[in-house]
Enzyme design. Sequence first.
Site, short mmCIF file in Angstrom:
data_model
loop_
_atom_site.label_atom_id
_atom_site.label_comp_id
_atom_site.label_asym_id
_atom_site.label_seq_id
_atom_site.Cartn_x
_atom_site.Cartn_y
_atom_site.Cartn_z
N ARG A 1 29.61 0.57 48.41
CA ARG A 1 30.70 0.75 47.46
C ARG A 1 30.71 2.16 46.87
O ARG A 1 31.73 2.68 46.46
CB ARG A 1 30.59 -0.25 46.29
CG ARG A 1 30.88 -1.71 46.60
CD ARG A 1 30.99 -2.48 45.31
NE ARG A 1 31.64 -1.67 44.30
CZ ARG A 1 31.15 -1.45 43.06
NH1 ARG A 1 30.02 -2.00 42.70
NH2 ARG A 1 31.81 -0.68 42.22
N ARG B 1 31.62 -6.53 30.11
CA ARG B 1 32.61 -5.47 30.38
C ARG B 1 34.03 -5.86 29.98
O ARG B 1 34.95 -5.87 30.82
CB ARG B 1 32.53 -5.03 31.82
CG ARG B 1 31.13 -4.59 32.23
CD ARG B 1 31.03 -4.02 33.60
NE ARG B 1 31.63 -2.70 33.69
CZ ARG B 1 31.60 -1.96 34.81
NH1 ARG B 1 31.02 -2.44 35.88
NH2 ARG B 1 32.13 -0.77 34.85
C1 EPZ Z 1 32.67 3.63 34.12
O1 EPZ Z 1 32.89 2.23 33.92
C2 EPZ Z 1 32.02 3.75 35.50
N1 EPZ Z 1 32.89 3.17 36.51
C3 EPZ Z 1 30.68 3.02 35.52
O2 EPZ Z 1 30.04 3.28 36.77
C4 EPZ Z 1 29.78 3.60 34.43
O3 EPZ Z 1 28.59 2.86 34.37
C5 EPZ Z 1 30.50 3.49 33.06
O4 EPZ Z 1 31.78 4.16 33.12
C6 EPZ Z 1 29.70 4.15 31.95
O5 EPZ Z 1 29.41 5.46 32.24
C7 EPZ Z 1 33.93 3.90 36.97
O6 EPZ Z 1 34.21 5.00 36.55
C8 EPZ Z 1 34.75 3.26 38.06
P1 EPZ Z 1 32.96 1.91 29.98
P2 EPZ Z 1 33.78 1.72 32.69
O7 EPZ Z 1 34.30 1.38 29.65
O8 EPZ Z 1 34.79 2.72 32.34
C9 EPZ Z 1 32.05 -1.40 26.69
C10 EPZ Z 1 28.94 2.81 38.80
O9 EPZ Z 1 27.78 2.44 38.99
N2 EPZ Z 1 33.52 -1.57 26.63
O10 EPZ Z 1 32.70 3.33 29.65
O11 EPZ Z 1 34.21 0.35 33.04
C11 EPZ Z 1 31.50 -1.85 28.05
O12 EPZ Z 1 31.31 -3.23 28.11
C12 EPZ Z 1 29.76 2.18 37.65
O13 EPZ Z 1 29.52 3.69 39.45
C13 EPZ Z 1 34.05 -2.41 25.68
O14 EPZ Z 1 33.32 -3.02 24.90
O15 EPZ Z 1 32.67 1.65 31.54
C14 EPZ Z 1 30.23 -1.04 28.15
O16 EPZ Z 1 29.22 -1.69 27.45
C15 EPZ Z 1 29.09 1.01 37.02
N3 EPZ Z 1 35.40 -2.54 25.65
C16 EPZ Z 1 30.61 0.26 27.45
O17 EPZ Z 1 31.74 -0.01 26.64
C17 EPZ Z 1 36.26 -1.88 26.50
O18 EPZ Z 1 37.47 -2.04 26.42
C18 EPZ Z 1 30.94 1.42 28.39
O19 EPZ Z 1 31.86 0.96 29.33
C19 EPZ Z 1 35.68 -1.04 27.45
C20 EPZ Z 1 34.31 -0.89 27.51
#
Ligand code: EPZ
Length: 419
Positions: free
Chosen positions: A398, A120
């Site tokens: 949570r 992440r």
């Molecule tokens: C949001 O997280 C949600 N959390 C997550 O829910 C959810 O699983 C996720 O979106 C995907 O839908 C909240 O809203 C608080 P992303 P977020 O950035 O925004 C990669 C739950 O169970 N990435 O969309 O942190 C990342 O590693 C939680 O309620 C990068 O590579 O997720 C992942 O593989 C868990 N670089 C993908 O993108 C970055 O800068 C999607 O992550 C950012 C992300």
Amino acid sequence: MDSFLIKGGVALRGEVEISGSKNAALPIMAATLLTGETCVIRRVPDLSDTRFMVQILESLGAQVKFENGTLTVRAQKIKAYADYELVRKMRGSICIMGPLLGRLHRARVSLPGGCIIGARPINLHLKGFAALGAKLKIEGGYVDASAKKLRGATMFLGGRAGSTVLGTANVMMAAALADGVTVIESAACEPEIVDLANFLNAMGAKISGAGSPTIIVTGVEKLRGAEHEVIPDRIEAATFMIAAAATNGEVTLKGARPDHLRAVIDKLNEANVSIERKGANMVVRRKGKLKAVDVTTLPHSGFPTDVQAQMMALLVLTSGISIITERIFEARFMHVSELARLGADIEIEGPSAIVKGGKPLSGAPVMASDLRASAALVIAGLAAKGTTQVNRIYHLDRGYEQMDAKLRRLGARIERIQE
Ligand code: EPZ
């Protein structure tokens, strides 16, 4: 640490009220930092995550009141430095960076480490801030962003797994007070992003295109206080839909939005589960024998990764083979070994889990590893013969408001063991 004791085998019946969305509430709570005027947010779920965010807002200097689902925030005088430990503990709090940078042109927060479901990184968040003209420094576990002035810019925010939800939210909030127009390409389309944009526009921002991959933000001088009601939690709704189907019950969901759940409803229909609209409610029951289906998680409007574990708990109950492919987080199969304790037969092959259904589940002590994995173990425990003890349910607290009480109202034999 609390645990749940579940006596399985009861078909869930009755009505359940869906709470406000955790993943919409968190960035909206952060957005209140963009103004010194009072903001009132309704339908904020009472969870350890939202309580954490209240602490973070207070540690930055905001006055906060949180009662009966209504949050009142006045961030009149705030500082740009957030408490290291508080932010480190909850990843979602990274979304205070955009508002602090937008309003104070400075933000210093602890880097959110990886978590059990994946590395992440926040490179896309930082890419967006840099495009707006921010100088970035990472030192001592902190990420420090500063700018004399933020200028609107066009940027592509797609990454390894496609769009980023909180990355889109963060950049949108910083750009709301920047000079000029920002265009975010490959933006996240999640309903939580639309809800945030609606709140920001109520504060006087000029945002269009939210819900599509291209979001346009025309910066304004100042934002004002506003009132808002958070959307219902589509992940909680999906969890109760799946619990109803897994126990062969009949459950009416109140207050959920079917238009936020199309991919989930489509897959459940394919698995022989009916979701019938009755006025503003949805009634969930099986149509007959559960069927095996293949599922691949994708950014919205694809099948949500936050429902992958719960769907797996359902598919172990079918008599066929289902393939579940996780495309968003690289390590989101922690629930597989715990479901195996209950008798499930699942093999992991790279990003896919091969679920060989048809083996009856029997109760056992299992360990929750993350928020959605815990929900899957509760569903499996409700469907299993005998007693299941789900340990470390602080993960569940949570993201699910009073889950055990809601399940008991549906007839479940579940109790919280406080330790
Ligand atoms: C949001 O997280 C949600 N959390 C997550 O829910 C959810 O699983 C996720 O979106 C995907 O839908 C909240 O809203 C608080 P992303 P977020 O950035 O925004 C990669 C739950 O169970 N990435 O969309 O942190 C990342 O590693 C939680 O309620 C990068 O590579 O997720 C992942 O593989 C868990 N670089 C993908 O993108 C970055 O800068 C999607 O992550 C950012 C992300």
